[in-house]
Design an enzyme around this catalytic site. Structure first.
Site, mmCIF file in Angstrom:
data_model
loop_
_atom_site.group_PDB
_atom_site.id
_atom_site.type_symbol
_atom_site.label_atom_id
_atom_site.label_comp_id
_atom_site.label_asym_id
_atom_site.label_seq_id
_atom_site.Cartn_x
_atom_site.Cartn_y
_atom_site.Cartn_z
ATOM 1 N N VAL A 103 -60.522 56.282 -7.765
ATOM 2 C CA VAL A 103 -60.725 57.505 -6.968
ATOM 3 C C VAL A 103 -59.453 57.940 -6.235
ATOM 4 O O VAL A 103 -59.504 58.727 -5.291
ATOM 5 C CB VAL A 103 -61.885 57.313 -5.958
ATOM 6 C CG1 VAL A 103 -63.213 57.192 -6.686
ATOM 7 C CG2 VAL A 103 -61.647 56.098 -5.058
ATOM 8 N N ALA B 262 -43.000 56.703 -22.545
ATOM 9 C CA ALA B 262 -44.078 56.379 -21.608
ATOM 10 C C ALA B 262 -43.612 56.591 -20.172
ATOM 11 O O ALA B 262 -42.437 56.399 -19.859
ATOM 12 C CB ALA B 262 -44.498 54.918 -21.799
ATOM 13 N N GLY B 263 -44.551 56.986 -19.324
ATOM 14 C CA GLY B 263 -44.291 57.058 -17.886
ATOM 15 C C GLY B 263 -45.551 56.574 -17.202
ATOM 16 O O GLY B 263 -46.557 57.260 -17.227
ATOM 17 N N HIS B 264 -45.513 55.356 -16.665
ATOM 18 C CA HIS B 264 -46.698 54.756 -16.058
ATOM 19 C C HIS B 264 -46.510 54.695 -14.546
ATOM 20 O O HIS B 264 -45.575 54.056 -14.063
ATOM 21 C CB HIS B 264 -46.939 53.354 -16.642
ATOM 22 C CG HIS B 264 -47.269 53.379 -18.112
ATOM 23 N ND1 HIS B 264 -47.477 52.249 -18.859
ATOM 24 C CD2 HIS B 264 -47.440 54.424 -18.965
ATOM 25 C CE1 HIS B 264 -47.766 52.594 -20.113
ATOM 26 N NE2 HIS B 264 -47.734 53.908 -20.198
ATOM 27 N N ARG C 126 -35.783 50.805 -42.800
ATOM 28 C CA ARG C 126 -34.988 49.564 -42.804
ATOM 29 C C ARG C 126 -33.503 49.823 -42.583
ATOM 30 O O ARG C 126 -32.639 49.144 -43.120
ATOM 31 C CB ARG C 126 -35.246 48.768 -44.098
ATOM 32 C CG ARG C 126 -36.687 48.272 -44.123
ATOM 33 C CD ARG C 126 -37.212 48.064 -45.497
ATOM 34 N NE ARG C 126 -37.295 49.323 -46.207
ATOM 35 C CZ ARG C 126 -37.629 49.417 -47.485
ATOM 36 N NH1 ARG C 126 -37.902 48.343 -48.171
ATOM 37 N NH2 ARG C 126 -37.706 50.592 -48.069
ATOM 38 N N ALA D 221 -45.071 62.352 -15.938
ATOM 39 C CA ALA D 221 -44.305 61.331 -15.221
ATOM 40 C C ALA D 221 -42.936 61.096 -15.870
ATOM 41 O O ALA D 221 -42.026 60.586 -15.229
ATOM 42 C CB ALA D 221 -45.090 60.021 -15.173
ATOM 43 N N THR D 222 -42.771 61.473 -17.140
ATOM 44 C CA THR D 222 -41.488 61.266 -17.826
ATOM 45 C C THR D 222 -40.663 62.546 -17.872
ATOM 46 O O THR D 222 -39.478 62.533 -17.598
ATOM 47 C CB THR D 222 -41.739 60.730 -19.259
ATOM 48 O OG1 THR D 222 -42.338 59.446 -19.138
ATOM 49 C CG2 THR D 222 -40.450 60.592 -20.059
ATOM 50 N N ASP E 180 -51.378 59.307 -20.510
ATOM 51 C CA ASP E 180 -51.415 59.612 -19.076
ATOM 52 C C ASP E 180 -52.810 59.464 -18.467
ATOM 53 O O ASP E 180 -53.173 60.184 -17.526
ATOM 54 C CB ASP E 180 -50.879 61.033 -18.800
ATOM 55 C CG ASP E 180 -49.461 61.219 -19.289
ATOM 56 O OD1 ASP E 180 -48.713 60.223 -19.289
ATOM 57 O OD2 ASP E 180 -49.105 62.350 -19.658
ATOM 58 N N GLN F 60 -48.972 55.571 -24.312
ATOM 59 C CA GLN F 60 -49.544 56.773 -24.945
ATOM 60 C C GLN F 60 -51.074 56.633 -25.010
ATOM 61 O O GLN F 60 -51.638 55.920 -24.199
ATOM 62 C CB GLN F 60 -48.939 57.026 -26.329
ATOM 63 C CG GLN F 60 -47.471 57.455 -26.301
ATOM 64 C CD GLN F 60 -46.495 56.323 -26.106
ATOM 65 O OE1 GLN F 60 -46.514 55.336 -26.824
ATOM 66 N NE2 GLN F 60 -45.601 56.442 -25.141
ATOM 67 N N LYS G 19 -53.091 54.510 -17.055
ATOM 68 C CA LYS G 19 -52.978 53.128 -17.535
ATOM 69 C C LYS G 19 -52.163 52.277 -16.555
ATOM 70 O O LYS G 19 -52.518 51.143 -16.280
ATOM 71 C CB LYS G 19 -52.299 53.100 -18.924
ATOM 72 C CG LYS G 19 -53.106 53.818 -20.000
ATOM 73 C CD LYS G 19 -52.398 53.814 -21.336
ATOM 74 C CE LYS G 19 -51.109 54.611 -21.350
ATOM 75 N NZ LYS G 19 -51.272 56.070 -21.156
#
Ligand code: GDP
Ligand code: IMO
Ligand code: MG
Length: 422
Positions: A412, A39-41, A143, A297-298, A13, A223, A16
């Site tokens: 900023v 992930a939460g971008h 596997r 965000a997730t 977080d 991450q 990114k």
């Protein structure tokens, strides 16, 4: 722009998504190489907020190609939902998205097992996103995983899924959980397979063709360094290599074709989930949460917050080979009177200038702080380095020096335009 790996230099977080959006302007292709929809971008464009989970953040720019690489674990049903959600917001997705045939799938039993294991751990839980990430990578290593290439072959998918559901239902029963219905899972995932098959290709070949054309590729890390399965604060980590090497294995692009590594970090520190966070500080957490900031965000969970930790970011510089730094959320410190930066750890008589591997030692560590006078001026309108208050510049230069990398980008605000090239 050259081929660029972007990684999180802290605990995820770091901003990114925002920096990927900025850098995508100069790239041709954006690739996700590890992680999944844990992930939460977040990207803000002209007042619209987008949260990307599996789809690379580059999708928001026109004429860019996005690739979900082989190292990602993909829940096909979630991916369909995400694509549909983006389309509703007016994002074009058709020939600009590709999904690797060899990416492993997250299936409902992975999510169930993730939740059951967390519950059974009680107070020792990891605080996962419950997206099934650990069990899916576990199956990959054992596997016994199913891949996207299996999903798009109906007969193979049916027989493999049947076997896997049978086996996983036994484990779920041992946890006292409800077994899954093969019929329902099969129907849901076959439908997702039909929807997704137009995106499915051999992404290694596609990316190497792009390299031969001279395209510039941007690798979107998910991450952060200290959530890496090898280099993070194990076991309080995710199940993939979040550090720069993951971009190579997760895409099939060899190390010598990578030209630069950009490390993204916040001007302070956050972490969501359990595990050590040496600079954690209730006051700074309260301040940021009161500003409506630092909620996941997730999962929407409030993030734990603390002062900037240069012991951690220096370590991140080392294991990722960070060439350039992007420092985000500088405006989050606008009202702080005295800003602290951790420059070492102390555990009794023991002094550390690196992150100790012993999780118990790390949990005992007390930060040693340097102090910087706050600038106490809004920075969100700054667009050039010279627009920033002198104290902000001094602070940022110190962060770069302590982290042993070159400062390249300052952010900023969440908006695309709230970005300063240094
Ligand atoms: P990621 O997972 O690394 O992409 O980061 P997240 O999107 O989960 O969290 C970063 C949060 O910070 C998001 O809400 C972004 O919109 C926001 N953000 C990024 N850069 C800045 C910044 O410079 N200032 C402010 N105020 N917010 C930012
Ligand atoms: P982005 O890409 C922050 C954390 C979880 C938990 C641990 C393991 O948005 O930076 P998992 O579900 O992966 O098994 O959870 O990792 N975590 C993240 N924290 N940002 C993320 O992604 C994260 N993805 C996983 O909170 O502590
Ligand atoms: Mg995030």
């Amino acid at each position: 722009m050259a081929n660029t790996i972007l990684v999180g230099a802290q605990w995820g977080d770091e901003g990114k998504g925002k920096i990927i959006d900025v850098l995508t302007e100069e790239a041709d292709i954006v690739v996700r190489t590890q992680g999944g929809n844990n992930a939460g971008h977040t990207v803000h464009i002209k007042g619209q907020k987008y949260i990307l989970h599996l789809v690379p953040s580059g999708i928001l720019r026109k004429n860019k190609v996005c690739v979900i690489g082989n190292g990602v674990v993909v829940d096909p049903v979630s991916l369909v939902e995400e694509i549909e959600g983006l389309r509703k917001l007016g994002v074009r997705i058709d020939k600009n998205l590709y999904l690797s045939e060899t990416a492993h799938m997250v299936l409902p039993y992975h999510r169930e097992l993730d939740a059951q294991r967390e519950t059974s751990k009680g107070k020792n839980k990891i605080g996962t996103t419950k997206r099934g990430i650990g069990p899916a990578y576990g199956d990959k290593a054992a596997r016994t995983g199913l891949r996207v290439i299996d999903l798009v072959d109906p007969a193979r998918f049916k027989s493999q899924l049947e076997t896997r559901i049978k086996e996983n239902n036994e484990i779920l029963k041992a946890f006292g959980a409800q077994p899954l219905s093969f019929k329902k899972v099969h129907a849901d995932y076959r439908a997702a397979g039909d929807y997704l098959k137009r995106f499915v290709v051999n992404t290694v070949v596609l990316l190497h063709e792009a390299l031969r054309r001279g395209d510039d590729i941007l690798f979107e890390g998910a991450q952060g360094t200290f959530l890496d399965i090898d280099h993070g604060t194990y076991p309080f980590v995710t199940s993939s290599n979040t550090t720069a090497g993951g971009a190579c294995t997760g895409s099939g692009i060899p190390p010598h074709r990578m030209d630069r590594v950009v490390g993204v970090m916040k001007a302070y520190t956050t972490r969501v989930g359990e595990g050590p966070l040496p600079t954690e500080n209730a006051e700074i957490a309260d301040m940021l949460h009161a500003m409506g900031r630092e909620f996941g965000a997730t999962t929407g969970r409030p993030r734990r917050c603390g002062w900037f930790d240069s012991v951690a970011t220096r370590h991140a510089g080392m294991v990722n080979g960070i060439d350039e730094l992007a420092v985000t959320n500088v405006d989050g410190l606008d009202s702080v009177e005295t800003i602290k930066v951790c420059i070492g750890y102390r555990d009794g008589a023991q002094h550390y200038d690196y992150v100790p591997n012993d999780i118990e030692a790390l949990s005992r560590c007390q930060p040693i702080y340097a102090e910087f006078p706050g600038w106490r001026t809004p920075t969100h309108n700054a667009r050039k380095w010279k627009d920033l208050p002198v104290r902000t510049r001094t602070y940022l230069k110190a962060l770069a020096e302590l982290s042993d990398a070159k400062l390249a980008i300052v952010s900023v605000g969440p908006g695309r335009e709230q970005t300063i090239a240094v």
